[in-house]
Design a protein around this motif. Structure first.
Motif, PDB file in Angstrom:
ATOM      1  N   ALA A   1       0.831  -1.203   0.000  1.00  0.00           N
ATOM      2  CA  ALA A   1       0.000   0.000   0.000  1.00  0.00           C
ATOM      3  C   ALA A   1       0.865   1.252   0.000  1.00  0.00           C
ATOM      4  N   ALA A   2       1.989   1.224   0.738  1.00  0.00           N
ATOM      5  CA  ALA A   2       2.861   2.402   0.821  1.00  0.00           C
ATOM      6  C   ALA A   2       3.472   2.734  -0.538  1.00  0.00           C
ATOM      7  N   THR A   3       3.964   1.712  -1.251  1.00  0.00           N
ATOM      8  CA  THR A   3       4.566   1.948  -2.563  1.00  0.00           C
ATOM      9  C   THR A   3       3.526   2.429  -3.565  1.00  0.00           C
ATOM     10  N   ALA A   4       2.334   1.818  -3.526  1.00  0.00           N
ATOM     11  CA  ALA A   4       1.264   2.225  -4.441  1.00  0.00           C
ATOM     12  C   ALA A   4       0.867   3.681  -4.193  1.00  0.00           C
ATOM     13  N   THR A   5       0.754   4.066  -2.919  1.00  0.00           N
ATOM     14  CA  THR A   5       0.397   5.450  -2.584  1.00  0.00           C
ATOM     15  C   THR A   5       1.480   6.416  -3.034  1.00  0.00           C
ATOM     16  N   ALA A   6       2.741   6.018  -2.860  1.00  0.00           N
ATOM     17  CA  ALA A   6       3.847   6.880  -3.288  1.00  0.00           C
ATOM     18  C   ALA A   6       3.801   7.115  -4.790  1.00  0.00           C
ATOM     19  N   ILE A   7       3.621   6.050  -5.572  1.00  0.00           N
ATOM     20  CA  ILE A   7       3.589   6.178  -7.032  1.00  0.00           C
ATOM     21  C   ILE A   7       2.388   7.019  -7.462  1.00  0.00           C
TER      22      ILE A   7
ATOM     23  N   LEU B   1       6.128  10.587   2.634  1.00  0.00           N
ATOM     24  CA  LEU B   1       5.717   9.776   3.787  1.00  0.00           C
ATOM     25  C   LEU B   1       5.609   8.298   3.401  1.00  0.00           C
ATOM     26  N   SER B   2       5.019   8.041   2.233  1.00  0.00           N
ATOM     27  CA  SER B   2       4.850   6.656   1.792  1.00  0.00           C
ATOM     28  C   SER B   2       6.184   5.992   1.490  1.00  0.00           C
ATOM     29  N   ILE B   3       7.099   6.742   0.853  1.00  0.00           N
ATOM     30  CA  ILE B   3       8.429   6.195   0.559  1.00  0.00           C
ATOM     31  C   ILE B   3       9.155   5.852   1.856  1.00  0.00           C
ATOM     32  N   ALA B   4       8.914   6.650   2.890  1.00  0.00           N
ATOM     33  CA  ALA B   4       9.542   6.397   4.192  1.00  0.00           C
ATOM     34  C   ALA B   4       8.927   5.200   4.904  1.00  0.00           C
ATOM     35  N   GLY B   5       7.907   4.606   4.297  1.00  0.00           N
ATOM     36  CA  GLY B   5       7.301   3.408   4.876  1.00  0.00           C
ATOM     37  C   GLY B   5       6.157   3.691   5.821  1.00  0.00           C
ATOM     38  N   VAL B   6       5.672   4.930   5.856  1.00  0.00           N
ATOM     39  CA  VAL B   6       4.563   5.278   6.744  1.00  0.00           C
ATOM     40  C   VAL B   6       3.268   4.682   6.182  1.00  0.00           C
ATOM     41  N   ASP B   7       2.534   3.939   7.014  1.00  0.00           N
ATOM     42  CA  ASP B   7       1.250   3.361   6.609  1.00  0.00           C
ATOM     43  C   ASP B   7       0.162   4.410   6.820  1.00  0.00           C
ATOM     44  N   LEU B   8      -0.312   4.996   5.732  1.00  0.00           N
ATOM     45  CA  LEU B   8      -1.276   6.087   5.820  1.00  0.00           C
ATOM     46  C   LEU B   8      -2.674   5.609   6.188  1.00  0.00           C
ATOM     47  N   ASN B   9      -2.874   4.300   6.281  1.00  0.00           N
ATOM     48  CA  ASN B   9      -4.157   3.765   6.712  1.00  0.00           C
ATOM     49  C   ASN B   9      -4.166   3.413   8.195  1.00  0.00           C
TER      50      ASN B   9
END
Length: 508
Positions: free
Chosen positions: A73-79, A466-474
Motif C-alpha cells: 500500500a505504501a509503494t502504491a500510494t507513493a507512485i 511519507l509513503s516512501i519512508a514506509g509510513v502506513d497512511l491507513n
C-alpha cells in the motif's frame, strides 16, 4: 428563453458567430468535449491506478482481481501521489510550450497524442511498460492542462466580456462529466474484466477527444494557433543545449547506478518527490527576491504564501481520496448493495457528482451572504476549506477503528468523507484560483496559475515522501496526525486573518 445550440450569436465577429453553444461561441463545444474526454481518460486511469498497483499483493482485498503489480500500500500510494504531483508540476512547462514554442492549439494536439500513446503503453502487460506509460500520460496531461483553458479565454472579447465567466462554468461542467463517467466505465472494465483493457479504454477516450478537437478547430479563435512570445534563435539554442546536458547527465547517473547493481524503485521516486517539494519553494523564493516587484506586490506575495501553504496541506489530504481511501475501500469496505457487488473504483465518481450538485448551492450561498454584507472573506473561506478536510480525516478514524477486527464497514462512511472533502474543495479551490489571479505581480501574471498548481504538487509530494519512508497512511495514528495538522493550519489561518488581509491590500 434559454439559449440553444442553434441560436444566432449575440455578438457578431466573435468565433463561431453564426451559431452558438448554449449562448457561447461554438468553439466552446470543441474545447468542452476535448476536456471532457481528456478528463474521462485521466480519471478512469486514476481510479484504476492504485488498485492495479496492489492487485495480487497483500494490500488487495480477498477475491480481488489479480494481474497487477502486487505492490504494498505504501509503494502504491507513493507512485500515485508522485504521478499526480508531476501532472500539476508539468502544467507550468505546458504553458511555456504554448506561449513560446508551439502555440496553444498545436501543443494540445501533441499533448493529447502523447496521452493516447501513454494509455496504449499502459495497456501492455509488464512493469517496464507500466512506468513508461505512466510517464507519458503525466507529460501529456501536464502539457495539455493550461493550454485548453487558455483557448477558452481566447473565445471571448477580453476579461470584461459578460459571457466569459459563464463560459468557464460550462467548461468546468465538462471536466466533471468526464470525471464522473470514467470510473463507472473504465473502472468496471478494468476491475471486472482486465486491467489492461481498462487502460486501453482510457486511450480510446482521449483519442475521441483528439479527433473531435481536430474536426472542430475551425471554430476556435485564430489566436490559439499563434505563438504569443516565440523563442529567439539564441533562446532556442540555449534551451536545447541545457536540455541535452540535463538528459545526458541523468542518463549517465542512472547508468552507473544500474551497472553497480544499486538500483531500486526509490532511486527514481525519491529524486522526483524531492524535486516536487523543492521546485515550488524555489519558484516562490525567486518571485519574492525579484527586485522589480513594488512594495505593494511584495506585500501581496507575503500574503499569498499563506494561501499557498494552506492549499498544499489541503491537497495533501484531499488527494488521498484516490489512494489511501481507495486502498481502504478495496480491503475493508463492503461493496455489496442489494446483492450487487460494485467496483471499488466507483467511489471515485462520488466527488465529481457532488461537485456538480453542490457547486451551484455554494455559489448561491456566497451571493446570498454578499447581499446581506455577511459573505466570509477569502481568508475565512480558506480556513473553512482546511478545517473541513481535517474533519474528513477525523471522520475517517471511525471506520478505521470499526474495521480493525476484520469487519467490512458500510460504504456510506466513505461517501460521508468525500462529501465533507467536496464542500471543503468548493470553499478553497475556486477561491484559490481567483485570489491567485488577483494577487499576482504584474510581471508574473501569466505564470501565477502554474504557481497555484504547484501547491498541489507540493501536497502530493509530501504524501509521496511519507509513503516512501514506509509510513502506513491507513493507520489511525497517522490519519489523526494529518487531521490535526489540517485543523491546526485552519486555526492558524483564521487567527492571523487580519494580518493576511493587511498583506492583500485591496484584494478581499
Amino acid at each position: 428563453m434559454a439559449p440553444s445550440q442553434t441560436k444566432d450569436s449575440a455578438r457578431a465577429g466573435t468565433p463561431g458567430s453564426g451559431k452558438t453553444f448554449f449562448g457561447h461561441p461554438r468553439g466552446l463545444a470543441t474545447l468542452f468535449m476535448t476536456e471532457m474526454w481528456e478528463r474521462f481518460s485521466f480519471y478512469g486511469m486514476k481510479a484504476l491506478l492504485p488498485l492495479y498497483l496492489i492487485a495480487g499483493g497483500p494490500a488487495a482485498g480477498k477475491g480481488a482481481q489479480e494481474g497487477g503489480l502486487a505492490m504494498t500500500a505504501a509503494t502504491a500510494t507513493a507512485i500515485y501521489s508522485i504521478y499526480l504531483a508531476m501532472v500539476y508540476l508539468l502544467a507550468m512547462p505546458g504553458g511555456w510550450f504554448g506561449d513560446r514554442v508551439w502555440g496553444p492549439r498545436k501543443t494540445v494536439v501533441i499533448s493529447a497524442s502523447i496521452v493516447v500513446l501513454g494509455h496504449l503503453t499502459l495497456a501492455i502487460p509488464g512493469e517496464g511498460a507500466f512506468f513508461g506509460g505512466l510517464a507519458l500520460v503525466a507529460i501529456g496531461s501536464g502539457l495539455l492542462k493550461a493550454n485548453v483553458s487558455t483557448m477558452v479565454g481566447h473565445l471571448y472579447d477580453g476579461p470584461e466580456d459578460p459571457r466569459r465567466d459563464g463560459g468557464f462554468t460550462v467548461f468546468y461542467i465538462g471536466i466533471n462529466v468526464g470525471a464522473f463517467g470514467a470510473p463507472l466505465i473504465i473502472g468496471t472494465v478494468g476491475e471486472k474484466v482486465n486491467w489492461h483493457f481498462g487502460f486501453a479504454l482510457a486511450a480510446l477516450g482521449m483519442a475521441l477527444g483528439l479527433a473531435q478537437f481536430l474536426l472542430g478547430t475551425r471554430h476556435l479563435d485564430a489566436r490559439s494557433s499563434e505563438v504569443p512570445k516565440p523563442l529567439s534563435e539564441q533562446e532556442r539554442s540555449s534551451v536545447i543545449r541545457k536540455t541535452l546536458i540535463t538528459v545526458a547527465l541523468t542518463a549517465v547517473f542512472y547508468a552507473v547506478v544500474v551497472a553497480t547493481d544499486l538500483y531500486t524503485l526509490n532511486w527514481a521516486l525519491v529524486p522526483i518527490t524531492l524535486a516536487g517539494l523543492l521546485i515550488p519553494i524555489g519558484v516562490l523564493a525567486r518571485i519574492k527576491r525579484d527586485k522589480d516587484l513594488s512594495g505593494e506586490e511584495q506585500s501581496k506575495m507575503n500574503g499569498y504564501i499563506w494561501f499557498f501553504v494552506a492549499a498544499a496541506i489541503f491537497w495533501m489530504i484531499y488527494d488521498q481520496g484516490g489512494s489511501t481511501l481507495s486502498i481502504f475501500a478495496e480491503s475493508k469496505t463492503n461493496t455489496v448493495i442489494l446483492g450487487f457487488d460494485f467496483p471499488v473504483s466507483w467511489f471515485q465518481s462520488v466527488n465529481p457528482v457532488m461537485i456538480m450538485a453542490l457547486a451551484p448551492l455554494v455559489a448561491w450561498l456566497w451571493l446570498y451572504l454578499a447581499r446581506k454584507a455577511k459573505e466570509p472573506s477569502t481568508v475565512v473561506k480558506f480556513s473553512a476549506g482546511l478545517g473541513l478536510v481535517g474533519l474528513s480525516f477525523v471522520l475517517f478514524l471511525l471506520p478505521l477503528a470499526a474495521s480493525s477486527d476484520g469487519t467490512k464497514v458500510s460504504p456510506m462512511w466513505l461517501v460521508g468523507i468525500y462529501l465533507i472533502q467536496t464542500v471543503g474543495e468548493l470553499c478553497l479551490s475556486p477561491v484559490g484560483l481567483s485570489v491567485t489571479t488577483k494577487m499576482a505581480p504584474a510581471k508574473y501574471a501569466s505564470q501565477m496559475m502554474g504557481v497555484w498548481f504547484l501547491a498541489v504538487t507540493a501536497g502530493d509530494c509530501a504524501t509521496g515522501l511519507l509513503s516512501i519512508a514506509g509510513v502506513d497512511l491507513n493507520k489511525s495514528g497517522v490519519v489523526a496526525l494529518e487531521a490535526g495538522l489540517a485543523l491546526l493550519a485552519a486555526f492558524a489561518v483564521y487567527m492571523y486573518r487580519k494580518q493576511v488581509r493587511a498583506h492583500m491590500g485591496e484584494v478581499h
